[in-house]
Design a protein around this motif. Structure first.
Motif, short mmCIF file in Angstrom:
data_model
loop_
_atom_site.label_atom_id
_atom_site.label_comp_id
_atom_site.label_asym_id
_atom_site.label_seq_id
_atom_site.Cartn_x
_atom_site.Cartn_y
_atom_site.Cartn_z
N ILE A 73 0.87 -1.19 0.00
CA ILE A 73 0.00 0.00 0.00
C ILE A 73 0.90 1.23 0.00
O ILE A 73 1.77 1.36 0.86
CB ILE A 73 -0.92 0.01 1.23
CG1 ILE A 73 -1.79 -1.25 1.26
CG2 ILE A 73 -1.80 1.26 1.24
CD1 ILE A 73 -2.58 -1.43 2.55
N PRO A 74 0.73 2.15 -0.96
CA PRO A 74 1.61 3.32 -1.04
C PRO A 74 1.48 4.21 0.20
O PRO A 74 0.43 4.26 0.85
CB PRO A 74 1.11 4.07 -2.29
CG PRO A 74 0.31 3.06 -3.07
CD PRO A 74 -0.25 2.12 -2.07
N LEU A 75 2.55 4.92 0.51
CA LEU A 75 2.55 5.78 1.70
C LEU A 75 1.52 6.90 1.60
O LEU A 75 0.92 7.29 2.61
CB LEU A 75 3.95 6.37 1.91
CG LEU A 75 5.05 5.36 2.29
CD1 LEU A 75 6.39 6.07 2.43
CD2 LEU A 75 4.70 4.61 3.57
N ASN A 76 1.30 7.41 0.39
CA ASN A 76 0.29 8.48 0.26
C ASN A 76 -1.11 7.96 0.53
O ASN A 76 -1.97 8.68 1.06
CB ASN A 76 0.39 9.18 -1.11
CG ASN A 76 0.09 8.26 -2.28
OD1 ASN A 76 0.03 7.04 -2.12
ND2 ASN A 76 -0.08 8.83 -3.46
N GLU A 77 -1.38 6.69 0.22
CA GLU A 77 -2.68 6.08 0.52
C GLU A 77 -2.83 5.88 2.03
O GLU A 77 -3.91 6.09 2.59
CB GLU A 77 -2.82 4.76 -0.23
CG GLU A 77 -3.92 3.84 0.26
CD GLU A 77 -5.33 4.42 0.18
OE1 GLU A 77 -6.24 3.84 0.81
OE2 GLU A 77 -5.54 5.45 -0.49
N ILE A 78 -1.75 5.48 2.69
CA ILE A 78 -1.80 5.31 4.15
C ILE A 78 -2.01 6.65 4.83
O ILE A 78 -2.80 6.76 5.78
CB ILE A 78 -0.51 4.61 4.64
CG1 ILE A 78 -0.55 3.15 4.19
CG2 ILE A 78 -0.36 4.72 6.15
CD1 ILE A 78 0.74 2.39 4.40
N SER A 79 -1.35 7.70 4.35
CA SER A 79 -1.56 9.05 4.90
C SER A 79 -3.01 9.47 4.70
O SER A 79 -3.64 10.02 5.62
CB SER A 79 -0.63 10.05 4.22
OG SER A 79 0.72 9.73 4.45
N ARG A 80 -3.55 9.22 3.50
CA ARG A 80 -4.95 9.59 3.23
C ARG A 80 -5.89 8.87 4.17
O ARG A 80 -6.81 9.46 4.74
CB ARG A 80 -5.31 9.24 1.78
CG ARG A 80 -6.75 9.60 1.40
CD ARG A 80 -7.31 8.70 0.32
NE ARG A 80 -7.38 7.32 0.70
CZ ARG A 80 -8.29 6.79 1.52
NH1 ARG A 80 -9.23 7.56 2.07
NH2 ARG A 80 -8.28 5.50 1.82
#
Length: 198
Positions: free
Chosen positions: A25-32
């Motif tokens: 899971i990309p880091l930007n998706e985890i941040s979102r």
């Protein structure tokens, strides 16, 4: 030749039976995901550094607030107004308190979670079921780290492991998160809780 083919068949079958690794899971998706997680509650199981196990309910109200209600001994842990307070039912004094900013949990309770921040993520891996992200405070790595474990499709936080400055680990395994729940601010008010216990 046929005998050799039959003899090699189990070996070849094992060679091709490597588990399929999930997409990281990309880091930007985890941040979102974390930034969208405003309120939530769930049952939890906690595995402590000494191997003992606690259970209870967790209530999250981002930014900055979390409540752990332990069922076994009625201990209560509150994070609010930049402080973490531990209410021990066996204690006659007030709660033990320390700054939330000195705990790795602060990283996911921040108003704006940015996993792409330089030196914040020190590990990002995936296996066939989960994505794991190891994060720390870039300015204060000595405060320890938090390992977040997610499943995908949809992205969902399943557990975290806090490693403190001594290397001791505490694991919190979450039940199904109920999101968007109405949680009153008084639930997270350390002063209100202190007065209630007098």
């Amino acid at each position: 030749m046929n005998m050799l083919r039959f003899a090699l068949a189990p070996v070849l079958a094992l060679a091709f039976a490597v588990p399929a690794f999930a997409e990281k899971i990309p880091l930007n998706e985890i941040s979102r995901y974390l930034n969208d997680l405003q309120t939530a509650q769930a049952d939890f199981t906690q595995v402590n550094a000494d191997g003992s196990i606690s259970t209870g309910k967790i209530f999250i109200k981002r930014p900055g607030r979390v409540r752990f209600e332990y069922t076994s001994d009625k201990t209560l842990v509150l994070a609010s107004a930049g402080q973490v307070a531990i209410f021990d039912p066996k204690s006659n004094s007030g709660p033990e308190q320390y700054p939330l900013s000195k705990t790795p949990l602060n990283l996911i309770l921040a108003e704006n979670v940015d996993m792409a921040r330089e030196k914040m993520v020190v590990g990002h891996s995936a296996d066939d079921k989960t994505t794991r992200v190891v994060a720390q405070d870039p300015e204060h790595p000595e405060y320890g780290s938090i390992t977040l474990v997610f499943t995908e499709k949809p992205t969902e936080l399943r557990q975290w492991i806090i490693t403190d400055d001594s290397g001791a680990q505490t694991t919190v395994i979450l039940g199904d998160l109920t999101k968007g729940v109405d949680l009153g601010s008084a639930m997270f008010n350390i002063v209100v809780e202190s007065n209630r216990r007098k």
